[in-house]
Design a protein around this motif. Structure first.
Motif, PDB file in Angstrom:
ATOM      1  N   ILE A   1       0.863  -1.178   0.000  1.00  0.00           N
ATOM      2  CA  ILE A   1       0.000   0.000   0.000  1.00  0.00           C
ATOM      3  C   ILE A   1       0.898   1.226   0.000  1.00  0.00           C
ATOM      4  CG2 ILE A   1      -1.664   1.311   1.360  1.00  0.00           C
ATOM      5  CD1 ILE A   1      -2.558  -1.438   2.496  1.00  0.00           C
ATOM      6  N   GLN A   2       0.744   2.056  -1.023  1.00  0.00           N
ATOM      7  CA  GLN A   2       1.535   3.287  -1.038  1.00  0.00           C
ATOM      8  C   GLN A   2       0.846   4.328  -0.168  1.00  0.00           C
ATOM      9  OE1 GLN A   2       2.752   4.793  -4.887  1.00  0.00           O
ATOM     10  NE2 GLN A   2       3.599   6.659  -3.983  1.00  0.00           N
TER      11      GLN A   2
ATOM     12  N   SER B   1      -7.099   8.967   6.382  1.00  0.00           N
ATOM     13  CA  SER B   1      -8.504   8.550   6.475  1.00  0.00           C
ATOM     14  C   SER B   1      -8.784   7.404   5.502  1.00  0.00           C
ATOM     15  CB  SER B   1      -9.437   9.737   6.244  1.00  0.00           C
ATOM     16  OG  SER B   1      -9.549  10.018   4.878  1.00  0.00           O
ATOM     17  N   GLU B   2      -8.104   7.406   4.363  1.00  0.00           N
ATOM     18  CA  GLU B   2      -8.272   6.283   3.422  1.00  0.00           C
ATOM     19  C   GLU B   2      -7.712   4.981   4.007  1.00  0.00           C
ATOM     20  OE1 GLU B   2      -8.069   8.736  -0.805  1.00  0.00           O
ATOM     21  OE2 GLU B   2      -6.213   8.196   0.219  1.00  0.00           O
ATOM     22  N   LEU B   3      -6.625   5.106   4.790  1.00  0.00           N
ATOM     23  CA  LEU B   3      -6.078   3.916   5.460  1.00  0.00           C
ATOM     24  C   LEU B   3      -7.051   3.381   6.501  1.00  0.00           C
ATOM     25  CD1 LEU B   3      -2.293   4.696   6.108  1.00  0.00           C
ATOM     26  CD2 LEU B   3      -3.266   3.047   4.496  1.00  0.00           C
ATOM     27  N   SER B   4      -7.668   4.293   7.227  1.00  0.00           N
ATOM     28  CA  SER B   4      -8.663   3.883   8.228  1.00  0.00           C
ATOM     29  C   SER B   4      -9.824   3.158   7.572  1.00  0.00           C
ATOM     30  CB  SER B   4      -9.208   5.103   8.968  1.00  0.00           C
ATOM     31  OG  SER B   4      -8.279   5.527   9.908  1.00  0.00           O
ATOM     32  N   ASP B   5     -10.302   3.708   6.446  1.00  0.00           N
ATOM     33  CA  ASP B   5     -11.404   3.066   5.720  1.00  0.00           C
ATOM     34  C   ASP B   5     -11.013   1.654   5.296  1.00  0.00           C
ATOM     35  OD1 ASP B   5     -12.851   5.347   5.963  1.00  0.00           O
ATOM     36  OD2 ASP B   5     -12.573   6.021   3.885  1.00  0.00           O
TER      37      ASP B   5
ATOM     38  N   GLY C   1       2.769  -5.083   2.912  1.00  0.00           N
ATOM     39  CA  GLY C   1       3.264  -3.967   3.714  1.00  0.00           C
ATOM     40  C   GLY C   1       3.000  -2.650   3.036  1.00  0.00           C
ATOM     41  N   MET C   2       3.895  -1.702   3.272  1.00  0.00           N
ATOM     42  CA  MET C   2       3.694  -0.343   2.764  1.00  0.00           C
ATOM     43  C   MET C   2       4.918   0.209   2.060  1.00  0.00           C
ATOM     44  SD  MET C   2       1.651   1.433   5.901  1.00  0.00           S
ATOM     45  CE  MET C   2      -0.127   1.150   6.088  1.00  0.00           C
ATOM     46  N   MET C   3       4.651   1.222   1.242  1.00  0.00           N
ATOM     47  CA  MET C   3       5.708   1.939   0.534  1.00  0.00           C
ATOM     48  C   MET C   3       5.421   3.430   0.653  1.00  0.00           C
ATOM     49  SD  MET C   3       6.086   3.729  -2.588  1.00  0.00           S
ATOM     50  CE  MET C   3       6.904   3.604  -4.166  1.00  0.00           C
ATOM     51  N   GLY C   4       6.490   4.209   0.767  1.00  0.00           N
ATOM     52  CA  GLY C   4       6.294   5.653   0.798  1.00  0.00           C
ATOM     53  C   GLY C   4       7.542   6.392   0.369  1.00  0.00           C
TER      54      GLY C   4
ATOM     55  N   ARG D   1       0.811   0.112  12.954  1.00  0.00           N
ATOM     56  CA  ARG D   1      -0.598   0.197  13.337  1.00  0.00           C
ATOM     57  C   ARG D   1      -1.458  -0.693  12.432  1.00  0.00           C
ATOM     58  NH1 ARG D   1      -1.996   5.782  12.514  1.00  0.00           N
ATOM     59  NH2 ARG D   1      -0.090   6.096  13.686  1.00  0.00           N
ATOM     60  N   PHE D   2      -1.132  -0.660  11.146  1.00  0.00           N
ATOM     61  CA  PHE D   2      -1.905  -1.470  10.187  1.00  0.00           C
ATOM     62  C   PHE D   2      -1.723  -2.956  10.496  1.00  0.00           C
ATOM     63  CE2 PHE D   2      -3.491  -3.178   6.247  1.00  0.00           C
ATOM     64  CZ  PHE D   2      -4.318  -2.206   5.712  1.00  0.00           C
TER      65      PHE D   2
END
Ligand SMILES: *Cc1c(COP(=O)(O)O)cnc(C)c1O
Length: 220
Positions: A112-113, A128-132, A149-152, A176-177
């Motif tokens: 997830i970027q 907020s999109e992550l929370s959704d 995982g994540m990328m940024g 957290r995710f």
């Protein structure tokens, strides 16, 4: 210095457990082959069509990473072989990767970027999109996507405190995710480029994407 020497220098500079993705965008296949012959297998491209055409000319055991913004109408071209999609910056991308992966009878690893930079030119999910995403457990609709995982990307700046702050926030989102989703296989945090990979590793990166320090500067 040669590409092989640059690779060796960077590998010595990063912990063994951190995965190095050599970003070969705009560079010719001969350069990729030089890195390949030095033993490297993970390569990153930011355009699907460029990745597809290079993959056709190069050895089949290369692990291809899509690190750029994903155009959904082109996902079908990479679905048969892509190793990891870093740039899943909206649900629509996950949905299309899922659809094309199913057609190839594959499960495709995705990150997830997340938008962490203060500058607003970079893509990605916001808070907020992550929370959704977590609340709706959206990934359960996409059985052919495996979220890893994540990328940024941090802001392009000389301000190390700011870069560190942005990497810290990505690491916090990542942890957290993991906790809230309970996802298995959630263990890749892709952050850090030529200019900031040391900071990224200090802040918990598990995968760095390095181009110019390996292949030299790119022509725009
Ligand atoms: C180009 C690019 C990189 C590599 O950048 P360098 O500064 O050349 O190391 C890393 N990540 C992404 C998403 C890129 O587009």
């Amino acid at each position: 210095m040669s590409i092989a020497e640059n690779l060796l220098t960077i590998k010595k500079d990063i912990p063994e457990e951190v995965i190095l993705v050599a970003v070969s965008k705009t560079k010719p296949v001969a350069d990729i082959l030089e890195a390949y012959n030095a033993g490297h297998r993970d390569f990153g491209e930011n355009k699907i069509q460029e990745m597809v055409s290079k993959s056709e000319e190069l050895p089949q055991d290369i692990r291809w990473h899509m690190i750029g913004h994903v155009q959904t109408n082109k996902v079908k071209y990479m679905a048969p072989f892509v190793h990891l999609v870093h740039g899943c910056d909206r649900v629509k991308v996950l949905k299309e990767v899922n659809k094309q992966a199913a057609k190839c009878d594959r499960i495709i690893d995705c990150l997830i970027q997340v938008h962490i930079a203060e500058e607003d030119t970079k893509f990605g999910f916001d808070e907020s999109e992550l929370s959704d995403l977590i609340d709706q457990r959206t990934w359960e609709d996409f059985p052919n996507v495996r979220l890893r995982g994540m990328m940024g990307m941090a802001t392009f700046t000389e301000d190390h405190d700011q870069i560190r702050r942005e990497f810290k926030s990505l690491r916090a989102h990542f942890d957290r995710f993991a906790e809230r989703s309970g996802l298995k296989n959630w263990n890749i945090l892709s952050m850090g480029m030529s200019g900031d990979y040391r900071l990224a590793i200090e802040e918990g990166s598990t995968m760095v994407r390095i181009g110019s320090s390996i292949f030299g500067t790119r022509n725009p």
